[in-house]
Scaffold this motif. Structure first.
Motif, mmCIF file in Angstrom:
data_model
loop_
_atom_site.group_PDB
_atom_site.id
_atom_site.type_symbol
_atom_site.label_atom_id
_atom_site.label_comp_id
_atom_site.label_asym_id
_atom_site.label_seq_id
_atom_site.Cartn_x
_atom_site.Cartn_y
_atom_site.Cartn_z
ATOM 1 N N THR A 147 -4.055 7.689 -5.631
ATOM 2 C CA THR A 147 -4.428 6.295 -5.461
ATOM 3 C C THR A 147 -3.337 5.576 -4.668
ATOM 4 N N ARG A 148 -3.431 4.249 -4.592
ATOM 5 C CA ARG A 148 -2.441 3.467 -3.859
ATOM 6 C C ARG A 148 -1.983 2.319 -4.746
ATOM 7 N N VAL A 149 -0.686 2.081 -4.782
ATOM 8 C CA VAL A 149 -0.165 1.000 -5.616
ATOM 9 C C VAL A 149 0.721 0.059 -4.813
ATOM 10 N N LYS A 150 1.016 -1.087 -5.429
ATOM 11 C CA LYS A 150 1.926 -2.058 -4.826
ATOM 12 C C LYS A 150 3.310 -1.849 -5.411
ATOM 13 N N VAL B 124 0.852 -1.184 0.000
ATOM 14 C CA VAL B 124 0.000 0.000 0.000
ATOM 15 C C VAL B 124 0.888 1.235 0.000
ATOM 16 N N VAL B 125 1.205 1.733 -1.175
ATOM 17 C CA VAL B 125 2.041 2.922 -1.290
ATOM 18 C C VAL B 125 1.185 4.032 -1.903
#
Lengths: 103, 153
Positions: B117-120, B75-76
């Motif tokens: 947003t949030r990325v891996k 969760v970045v």
């Protein structure tokens, strides 16, 4: 299976800010479960946000978007009482649409 | 006989050309958005850029916020804002992920070219934000250190 998403949309001085939290596992297809078997990919591929009937954002996602995806964006226009709808489709063909009324 | 054949060819040819133009135009006008599947499946940053249509030009008009240190790579949070006029698309790429392209956001007229947003992120690497404006690609990147990888296990 898909749980409702949480959408919050607020409008002030002509600009509407939308925050959405979708409920989705977003499996990459590369993870293995405890028995060592690969977990099949299961992720959202397309997200479309609409203000009344006008598309305000389209997003194409890969598996690298986090689990239970969060999305925030702003568009101009929008008045209290207008509807904002967000829909997603995943790679298994599942889809969900939720909408909120602007405040 | 020959004359008929010739005119048939001409008519069919021009009809085909018109059909081809009709097919191409909506893509250019973004009326019909087509998912660039090849870009999502590309491995490695250069291959992804190639699938997207070229290496982006560095730009200072893109604000790209990503944490310097991410404790949890799964969760970045990322925040991209483009000040480039005519921005139609923002893409987020994670250099060391198996498939670098994480997401593409398409902005119609009236929507601010900004998204959060949030990325891996699988491991410590550079995150890239790529903006498409007036048919050209612009980009900026930030390094994110990951303590715990985003691929779970």
């Amino acid at each position: 299976m898909a749980n409702p998403m949480r959408i919050r949309a607020t409008t002030s001085s002509g600009v509407t800010e939308v925050k959405a939290l979708m409920s989705h596992p977003m499996e990459t297809g590369m993870r293995k479960d405890s028995s060592g078997a690969a977990v099949p990919a299961h992720h959202i591929t397309t997200v479309i946000a609409k203000h009344n009937d006008k598309v305000v954002l389209t997003a194409e996602w890969g598996a690298a978007v986090s689990q239970n995806p969060f999305l925030q964006f702003r568009f101009s226009g929008g008045a209290p009482g207008d509807k904002v709808a967000i829909s997603w489709t995943d790679n298994k063909g599942d889809s969900r649409t939720d909408e909120v009324v602007l405040t | 006989m020959n004359m008929q054949r010739r005119s048939f060819l001409t008519i069919t040819g021009s009809a085909l050309a018109m059909a081809a133009t009709a097919l191409l135009l909506p893509v250019r006008a973004f009326a019909q958005w087509v998912r660039p599947q090849a870009a999502f499946e590309a491995k490695g940053l250069d291959a992804t850029f190639a699938a997207m249509g070229g290496t982006p030009e560095a730009s200072a008009d893109i604000t790209f916020m990503a944490p310097e240190i991410a404790e949890n790579g799964a969760v970045v949070p990322v925040n991209v804002t483009s000040k480039i006029p005519g921005t139609t698309e923002i893409s987020i790429l994670v250099e060391m992920n198996p498939n670098p392209l994480a997401a593409i956001f398409v902005f119609p007229e009236g929507t601010e070219a900004a998204v959060q947003t949030r990325v891996k992120v699988s491991q410590t690497c550079r995150l890239h934000a790529v903006v498409r404006a007036n048919g050209k690609l612009y980009g900026t990147s930030r390094e994110t250190k990951v303590t715990l990888g985003g691929c779970g296990g």
